[in-house]
Write an enzyme that holds these catalytic residues in place. Structure first.
Site, PDB file in Angstrom:
ATOM      1  N   THR A 144       0.707  -1.224  -0.189  1.00 26.90           N
ATOM      2  CA  THR A 144       0.097  -0.064  -0.099  1.00 26.90           C
ATOM      3  C   THR A 144       0.809   1.215  -0.040  1.00 26.90           C
ATOM      4  O   THR A 144       0.344   2.452  -0.055  1.00 26.90           O
ATOM      5  CB  THR A 144      -0.669   0.107   1.222  1.00 26.90           C
ATOM      6  OG1 THR A 144      -0.219   0.165   2.658  1.00 26.90           O
ATOM      7  CG2 THR A 144      -1.786  -1.138   1.229  1.00 26.90           C
ATOM      8  N   LYS A 145       2.099   1.139  -0.049  1.00 27.33           N
ATOM      9  CA  LYS A 145       2.892   2.386   0.211  1.00 27.33           C
ATOM     10  C   LYS A 145       3.284   3.327  -0.762  1.00 27.33           C
ATOM     11  O   LYS A 145       2.824   2.802  -1.996  1.00 27.33           O
ATOM     12  CB  LYS A 145       4.438   1.888   0.825  1.00 27.33           C
ATOM     13  CG  LYS A 145       4.204   1.415   2.163  1.00 27.33           C
ATOM     14  CD  LYS A 145       3.559   2.376   3.508  1.00 27.33           C
ATOM     15  CE  LYS A 145       3.788   1.973   4.801  1.00 27.33           C
ATOM     16  NZ  LYS A 145       2.895   0.841   5.048  1.00 27.33           N
TER      17      LYS A 145
END
Length: 388
Positions: free
Chosen positions: A192-193
């Site tokens: 998700t980064k």
């Protein structure tokens, strides 16, 4: 939610044909684990952030652990961090047998308050605690006040290990890339980064001794890499175990994705900024909401709205209404001082860190990722307006 309405997930990675081809190239090469792709990723990442050394790892958690180990944290030591963070920022202190000391966040913000930190350090000194390191967290992609934190810690001999998991690629108020102001900084490449390798992380430092310690400890405490032992022209099977290390290396499969993502980092950042500006414009006039702190530099890994104290709106019920409208959300974070482990270990009460508690109780995070279409951004905005 209508059966024909597509659910907008809270987060999605932005991957394409270039990442796919990079992975296929590694598969065809016959070398899958740490090798030339990881070495190239390290070199390119170090150049991008302006650091002497970059070491690829299988997670940001591993990087935080190795950084604290390298600066000598152990039993009898204390490490300060924020309670408003993911558990990794504190658990790595416990790995090493040291004690965690929390300090509260800024009023209206999400990062450590330097003035409160000074009071925390004064109380710790009076109590005889040996504070040896600080782990500031650049939450949501908003850089901490590194000028103040560095000044405070330098005069007290406290090492700063930056948790920059959310904050690539932006600069702190000292002009340096987040993650490069202290003794070491750590980035996350979780799915998700801001850029991803699926799972992975990077530690950066200008300290050659620290870098060498991390290089050895990330792969079983062995003095030679597998890549060197198996592929160099004078490859030899012999090696020495010089420490009891860990298994924290990054594979070439992951590094190949990371190299492509690194080249797209500015593209991703610009799109997240566009979405944040759309949200700000839409929500700025809604009285029940506080907008996220806005700084000139912000990575916008998260977009966190807060309900005002007098809004009279139940945050959890609002999240449920958004889910019914097809909008994924999350909460960042449940403060660590109310988690059973830290609460019981240090006999903490919810009101011990009132700002962190208030941020948690009032906050909710909206989708903000590069793959979002304009229509999806519009739907998020309408859903928030309607749910309020």
């Amino acid at each position: 939610m209508s059966r024909n309405t597509e659910f907008i997930p809270f987060a999605l990675p932005s991957l394409g044909a270039a990442e796919e081809e990079a992975v296929l190239g590694v598969m065809r090469s016959g070398w899958l684990t740490t090798g030339k792709e990881a070495v190239s990723f390290e070199r390119e990442f170090a150049a991008r952030v302006g650091s002497r050394f970059a070491l690829a790892l299988n997670s940001a958690t591993a990087g935080l652990h190795l950084a604290l180990e390298a600066v000598g944290i152990g039993p009898g030591d204390t490490v300060v961090t924020t309670p408003l963070t993911f558990t990794a920022s504190a658990e790595i202190v416990r790995y090493l047998g040291a004690e965690v000391l929390f300090s509260d966040i800024e009023e209206g913000g999400f990062n450590l308050d330097p003035r409160e930190l000074e009071r925390t350090l004064d109380r710790a000194k009076a109590a005889g605690k040996r504070v040896k390191a600080l782990v500031p967290v650049h939450l949501a992609g908003e850089p901490c006040d590194m000028k103040s934190l560095m000044q405070l810690c330098e005069k007290r001999g406290i090492a700063i290990i930056e948790d920059a998991a959310h904050a690539f690629p932006v600069r702190s108020n000292d002009g340096r890339m987040t993650g490069t102001s202290g003794r070491a900084g750590v980035y996350s490449f979780y799915a998700t980064k801001t850029i991803t390798t699926g799972e992975g992380g990077m530690l950066v430092t200008d300290d050659e001794e620290l870098a060498e310690r991390v290089r050895i400890m990330r792969l079983h405490g062995i003095d030679r890499t597998v890549w060197d032992r198996y592929t160099s022209a004078d490859a030899r099977w012999a090696y020495s175990v010089v420490e009891a290390g860990y298994k924290y290396n990054l594979t070439d499969l992951a590094a190949a994705i990371g190299r492509v993502q690194l080249g797209r980092a500015d593209e991703f950042l610009n799109r997240r900024r566009e979405i944040a500006e759309r949200y700000d414009a839409a929500f700025g006039g809604l009285s029940p909401l506080h907008l996220p702190p806005r700084k000139e530099e912000h990575a916008w890994h998260l977009y966190i709205l807060r309900l005002t104290a007098d809004a009279g709106i139940d945050r959890d019920a609002l999240i449920e209404r958004l889910a019914e409208a097809g909008i994924g959300t999350s909460v960042h974070y449940i403060p660590l001082h109310i988690m059973p482990y830290y609460r019981d270990l240090y006999r903490l009460k919810p009101e011990d860190f009132p700002r962190s508690l208030a941020a948690y109780r009032s906050g909710f995070s909206l989708p903000i990722y590069p793959a979002m279409s304009e229509e999806q951004v519009d739907r998020v905005i309408r859903a928030v307006e309607n749910s309020l």
